[in-house]
Scaffold this motif. Structure first.
Motif, PDB file in Angstrom:
ATOM      1  N   LEU A 297      41.951  40.716  36.792  1.00 23.79           N
ATOM      2  CA  LEU A 297      41.874  39.439  38.342  1.00 23.79           C
ATOM      3  C   LEU A 297      40.818  38.798  38.321  1.00 23.79           C
ATOM      4  O   LEU A 297      40.453  38.532  39.444  1.00 23.79           O
ATOM      5  N   GLN A 328      38.574  45.691  38.660  1.00 22.26           N
ATOM      6  CA  GLN A 328      39.430  44.849  38.753  1.00 22.26           C
ATOM      7  C   GLN A 328      40.291  45.669  40.185  1.00 22.26           C
ATOM      8  O   GLN A 328      40.730  44.243  40.833  1.00 22.26           O
ATOM      9  N   SER A 329      39.669  46.827  40.713  1.00 18.01           N
ATOM     10  CA  SER A 329      40.137  47.384  42.106  1.00 18.01           C
ATOM     11  C   SER A 329      39.212  46.153  43.005  1.00 18.01           C
ATOM     12  O   SER A 329      40.294  45.919  44.513  1.00 18.01           O
ATOM     13  N   LEU A 332      40.897  43.546  43.602  1.00 19.03           N
ATOM     14  CA  LEU A 332      42.663  43.063  44.161  1.00 19.03           C
ATOM     15  C   LEU A 332      41.560  42.855  46.065  1.00 19.03           C
ATOM     16  O   LEU A 332      43.038  42.839  46.346  1.00 19.03           O
ATOM     17  N   VAL A 349      49.820  48.218  48.863  1.00 14.85           N
ATOM     18  CA  VAL A 349      49.328  48.070  47.047  1.00 14.85           C
ATOM     19  C   VAL A 349      49.377  49.962  46.852  1.00 14.85           C
ATOM     20  O   VAL A 349      49.321  51.267  47.716  1.00 14.85           O
ATOM     21  N   VAL A 374      52.151  45.287  46.181  1.00 11.15           N
ATOM     22  CA  VAL A 374      51.038  45.302  45.212  1.00 11.15           C
ATOM     23  C   VAL A 374      51.501  46.495  44.238  1.00 11.15           C
ATOM     24  O   VAL A 374      51.574  47.331  44.924  1.00 11.15           O
ATOM     25  N   VAL A 376      50.285  47.963  40.627  1.00 17.90           N
ATOM     26  CA  VAL A 376      49.744  47.834  39.687  1.00 17.90           C
ATOM     27  C   VAL A 376      50.055  49.190  39.095  1.00 17.90           C
ATOM     28  O   VAL A 376      50.606  50.732  38.504  1.00 17.90           O
ATOM     29  N   VAL A 382      49.186  43.442  37.743  1.00 17.22           N
ATOM     30  CA  VAL A 382      49.096  43.721  38.880  1.00 17.22           C
ATOM     31  C   VAL A 382      50.323  42.518  39.315  1.00 17.22           C
ATOM     32  O   VAL A 382      50.184  41.367  38.758  1.00 17.22           O
TER      33      VAL A 382
END
Length: 672
Positions: A297, A328-329, A332, A349, A374, A376, A382
């Motif tokens: 992302l 990525q976190s 996100l 999430v 969301v 994952v 994602v």
């Protein structure tokens, strides 16, 4: 238009685009055509080959390369810069031919030529061999199977055979390798490793990836893949050539560093350990997780971790899964904030690896309370599922939308489960009440707040007495005690109004309880104690021992708050009590004299004594029932106030003997 055109339609128009005497584009009726080639040399070794009208096998090829790579050129032979375009033609005795080391299949055992021998016996070879001078003879660059078939034929007939050959320049190794590849790159019998080695040789001669791809009509990705495999360590390539390593494993090993290749090879050769193979090998190289760069992302340009190039995929692979998930976190979290700013009610999430169960949700627009869920995956994918709520939430909304339903918005999904909320709540409760022990002033105010509002554990009710008779109610309502209580109540309400509370409700509501508590914290001790006194007085139970205890403790002056009135005398029915009151307000002898009189007559006597009719007035006279502490008027008779005091008198007097036997509860007198 002739008859044939009427049947077949107009003839297509072919356009050749020429630049620098070279055909660079081909157009048919304004479109790039699909170019089909018939490769007779490849077809001879293709088990699934097609056959032409003469029955000769060939392999159909859909050309996808540039037009000029077909060899279509307007150059005269002497100007052609491609050494393969116009080679010299010559017949060479077969004894002078051998397989060149630059041939892709050099060193391999002689091939099976039984499929092409009949055709060569009958018609000879239909395509020349491509050779180049090497030592005392010529090396075969392209046409290895035809060469071996001619050797078989020469051995059978015992006659010398002159082979038609196209001769290349002796010093152009790159062109020779190209020629071998052009013949073999798409043929099924060529192994992957042969192609990898050949592309590696071309790269060593200085040819670039795009030059190699352009000459052979293949993509640059295919060339890069081949070069990557050719750069594997020698022992690993040898294992693959012997079919001891499967293609999936060899491709995974192209992602490995030299040290990783050496470590894997040691595991492969170990007698006690096992080397990872296939997909497990790829996971081993990438640290246990295969996460490709297309899942990110975030901007790859800002990523600090290592990315391994996967030439057998369309994307790279993150070498460090932990570093990827950290980046990525963060990305996100930023996207979640963007969704919230966009007006989504809730963004949930899911736990990594948990799938979004669409069948348990229904679509709901953002403006109607929809949420974003969301999903994952472990591979880094994602997915934002926008505009969903659970079926349970949908049912609640439908219920609220019905006539008479609760119109409040759907509650946001709690961040705690039930057990977790209980765990947190109990620990917070324990800490708060333990701290309260050292803050008596705050505890006092909290007590008052609970007494006023109530809670799940506090149920405190105001004393709201409704008499059975109207005259009793009127007497109590008009008393001095009631007037003072009303005045105190008004004063308390004014105190709370000064702190922003217009009304006080004993409804047990947690918010209102906190409101009252906050207001009490803003009051000084005197004001708080005034509120406390009123609340306690307003909630004290009537007719029980506690009333007598309070009256004794406060030294209540009954003369100030009550005086005899006609209602009181009218309610007295027991003649024993009436005669006892005559004895008390007049004299024992008067009581004896009137013992046989009616109760009404005796009440008149009592009233006359109170108001002073014919005697001195006794306005402060009070019967034993209205004294502090109360006493019974009739010996051994039940008396509610006297019995109540008798039960608790020992708690408020220094000597139990202060309670006379006649004032003990009737039940205790009977036991004695």
């Amino acid at each position: 238009m002739n008859a044939l055109d009427q049947i077949l339609g107009p003839r297509p128009r072919l356009t050749l685009v020429v630049e620098d005497s070279r055909i660079v584009e081909i157009w048919v009726d304004g479109r790039a055509p699909l170019i089909g080639l018939k490769d007779y040399d490849w077809g001879a070794s293709d088990r699934d080959a097609m056959r032409d009208a003469e029955g000769v096998p060939f392999t159909p090829i859909n050309w996808k390369g540039p037009a000029w790579a077909l060899g279509l050129s307007l150059y005269p032979p002497e100007q052609e810069d491609n050494s393969m375009a116009q080679p010299a033609l010559k017949t060479i005795p077969i004894e002078q031919l051998h397989i060149s080391k630059l041939n892709m299949r050099h060193g391999r055992k002689a091939p099976d030529v039984s499929d092409i021998l009949p055709s060569i016996r009958e018609k000879g070879i239909r395509q020349t061999l491509l050779v180049r001078p090497e030592g005392d003879g010529y090396g075969v660059i392209a046409g290895r199977r035809r060469f071996h078939a001619l050797q078989v034929l020469a051995a059978e007939t015992g006659k010398p055979i002159a082979v038609p050959c196209a001769i290349m320049e002796a010093d152009d190794d790159a062109a020779a390798v190209e020629a071998s590849l052009i013949e073999n790159v798409a043929r099924v019998p060529a192994t992957e490793m042969e192609q990898y080695n050949a592309f590696g040789k071309l790269a060593q001669t200085g040819r670039t990836v795009d030059e190699i791809a352009g000459h052979f009509g293949v993509t640059e990705l295919k060339v890069r893949r081949s070069l990557a495999l050719a750069n594997l360590s020698g022992p690993i390539r040898a294992l693959y050539a012997k079919d001891e390593i499967d293609p999936e494993t060899i491709r995974a090993l192209t992602l490995a560093t030299k040290d990783q290749q050496a470590e894997w090879l040691a595991l492969f050769r170990s007698e006690t350990e096992r080397a990872p193979m296939g997909r497990a090998c790829k996971a081993w190289i990438t640290g246990g997780a295969i996460i490709t760069t297309d899942k990110a992302l975030f901007d790859l340009a800002t990523y600090d971790g290592r990315i391994t190039t996967d030439l057998f995929g369309e994307t790279g692979v993150f070498a460090d899964a932990d570093a990827f998930w950290k980046a990525q976190s963060a990305a996100l979290a930023a996207k979640v904030e963007t969704c919230i700013e966009a007006g989504w009610r809730n963004v949930e999430v899911l736990e990594r690896g948990m799938y979004f169960a669409s069948w348990e949700h229904v679509k709901r627009a953002r403006t109607k309370g929809g949420s974003v869920i969301v999903e994952v995956r472990h591979d880094g994918t994602v997915t934002f599922h926008e505009g969903y709520i659970t079926q349970a939430e949908a049912r609640k909304l439908e219920k609220r939308a019905r006539p008479g339903g609760d119109a409040e918005a759907t509650e946001t999904k709690p961040e705690m489960s039930g057990p977790l909320a209980q765990y947190i709540g109990l620990h917070r409760h324990g800490a708060a009440r333990a701290t309260l022990l050292s803050h008596p002033g705050i505890a006092l105010r909290l007590t008052v707040a609970h007494a006023i509002v109530g809670s799940a554990l506090w149920t405190v009710r105001r004393h709201e007495f409704l008499a059975r008779k109207e005259d009793i109610q009127a007497s109590v309502d008009g008393s001095r005690a009631t007037a003072e209580m009303n005045a105190a109540g008004d004063h308390v309400h004014r105190l709370f109004e000064a702190h922003g509370l217009a009304s006080l409700r004993a409804n047990g509501d947690a918010y209102h309880l906190s409101e009252v508590f906050a207001a009490l914290l803003g009051m000084d001790d005197t004001e708080t104690l005034n509120v406390l006194a009123f609340v306690m007085a307003d909630t004290m139970e009537a007719g029980g021992p506690i009333v007598e205890a309070v009256a004794v403790a406060t030294e209540t002056d009954m003369v100030a708050y009550w005086k005899p009135e006609p209602v009181f005398l009218d309610l007295v029915r027991d003649k024993r009590a009436i005669n006892a009151m005559v004895a008390d307000i007049a004299s024992p002898s008067t009581a004896k004299a009137s013992l046989t009189d009616t109760g009404k007559a005796q009440k008149e006597l009592i009233w006359n004594r109170i108001i002073g009719e014919g005697c001195e007035a006794s306005p402060d006279w009070r019967p034993g029932w209205m004294q502090v502490p109360p006493t019974r008027i009739v010996t051994n008779a039940g008396s509610q106030p006297a019995d109540a005091w008798a039960r608790i008198a020992c708690l408020f007097t220094s000597d139990e003997d202060d309670v006379s036997p006649e004032n003990q509860p009737v039940a205790e007198q009977e036991v004695a």
